[in-house]
Motif scaffolding. Structure first.
Motif, short mmCIF file in Angstrom:
data_model
loop_
_atom_site.label_atom_id
_atom_site.label_comp_id
_atom_site.label_asym_id
_atom_site.label_seq_id
_atom_site.Cartn_x
_atom_site.Cartn_y
_atom_site.Cartn_z
N ALA A 104 40.47 29.44 39.66
CA ALA A 104 41.26 30.66 38.96
C ALA A 104 40.05 31.66 38.43
CB ALA A 104 42.04 30.36 37.87
N SER A 105 39.19 31.18 37.80
CA SER A 105 38.00 32.06 37.24
C SER A 105 36.90 32.65 38.51
CB SER A 105 37.11 31.28 36.41
OG SER A 105 37.93 30.87 35.04
N LYS A 106 36.98 32.00 39.45
CA LYS A 106 36.09 32.58 40.46
C LYS A 106 37.02 33.22 41.69
CE LYS A 106 32.94 28.57 40.35
NZ LYS A 106 32.63 27.24 41.21
N GLY A 107 38.44 33.03 41.57
CA GLY A 107 39.37 33.72 42.45
C GLY A 107 39.23 33.21 43.86
N ASP A 108 38.89 31.78 43.86
CA ASP A 108 38.93 31.17 44.91
C ASP A 108 40.07 30.57 45.51
OD1 ASP A 108 38.10 29.35 47.09
OD2 ASP A 108 36.76 28.05 45.81
N ALA A 109 40.70 31.46 46.54
CA ALA A 109 41.87 31.24 47.00
C ALA A 109 42.03 30.08 47.71
CB ALA A 109 42.44 32.44 48.16
N MET A 163 47.76 33.60 36.19
CA MET A 163 48.39 32.80 35.30
C MET A 163 47.51 31.66 34.66
SD MET A 163 51.86 32.27 37.62
CE MET A 163 53.02 32.09 36.43
N VAL A 164 46.80 31.05 35.41
CA VAL A 164 45.55 30.12 35.05
C VAL A 164 44.67 30.71 33.89
CG1 VAL A 164 43.90 28.44 35.47
CG2 VAL A 164 46.04 28.59 36.83
N PRO A 211 52.66 37.18 36.23
CA PRO A 211 52.09 38.55 36.37
C PRO A 211 53.60 39.31 36.38
CG PRO A 211 51.78 36.92 38.16
CD PRO A 211 52.23 36.17 37.04
N ARG A 212 53.56 40.63 36.07
CA ARG A 212 54.63 41.29 36.26
C ARG A 212 54.72 41.92 37.74
NH1 ARG A 212 55.56 39.66 31.93
NH2 ARG A 212 54.88 40.51 30.22
N PRO A 213 55.97 41.93 38.15
CA PRO A 213 56.52 42.38 39.47
C PRO A 213 56.03 43.81 39.82
CG PRO A 213 58.32 41.23 38.60
CD PRO A 213 57.33 41.20 37.49
#
Length: 185
Positions: free
Chosen positions: A36-41, A107-108, A114-116
């Motif tokens: 999550a910190s790295k944004g590693d999808a 979220m993590v 997150p807001r829609p």
């Protein structure tokens, strides 16, 4: 002598096995946080069961919506019944569009849903990170709880990881906070 050696090796192997079995969700939670910190999808896709996570989020939102509708109308408004029939369809579509690797990463990192309609946050953007608490709910469920930044004890949300096999864990569910806590954020 040989028997003592076998007993010692067997005991050591059992202790290592139990340690790895009990410690595996902590390692999975750490891997989830790093991804999550790295944004590693790609890593997030390996660590999250997206269909089950979506189902969990839908049921949480539906339960909250039904509770709010009953609280506002007292159960006497016929339009509330119509809203209760239509709401699951609307929620389902919104959750399907909302739950992405980027949203899970948010979220993590922050402990917030997150807001829609909001743009996905950039993983490099500094955000206030919530304090994490880790612990077992049962032998096959591991909870990653988040406290609101600046308000210790106020629960932001709880992510639930489920055991898959002996050592593998996946993020499968979410427990949203009470409505009053969410309204503060």
């Amino acid at each position: 002598m040989f028997r003592k050696l076998l007993i010692a090796l067997g005991t050591t192997a059992a202790v290592l096995f139990v340690g790895a079995w009990a410690g595996s969700p902590f390692l999975a939670a750490r891997a989830l946080g790093e991804a999550a910190s790295k944004g590693d999808a790609r890593a997030l896709e390996r660590l999250v069961d997206f269909p089950r996570f979506r189902d969990s989020l839908k049921s949480e939102f539906n339960a909250r919506l039904v509770g709010e509708m009953r609280g506002r109308t007292g159960g006497d408004d016929p339009l509330a019944g119509l809203g209760a029939l239509l709401a699951p369809t609307l929620i389902s579509g919104a959750v399907d569009a909302l739950v992405t690797p980027q949203a899970i990463a948010l979220m993590v990192r922050t402990g917030r849903t997150p807001r829609p309609g909001a743009r996905d946050a950039d993983p490099a953007t500094p955000e206030k990170e919530a304090r994490r608490t880790l612990g077992y709910r049962d032998l096959n469920t591991f909870a990653i709880g988040f406290d609101e930044p600046g308000r210790p004890g106020d629960r932001a949300l709880t992510l639930l990881m489920k055991r898959r096999g002996l050592f593998d864990w996946k993020l499968e569910a979410v427990d949203l906070p009470e409505a009053e806590t969410e309204a503060k954020g």
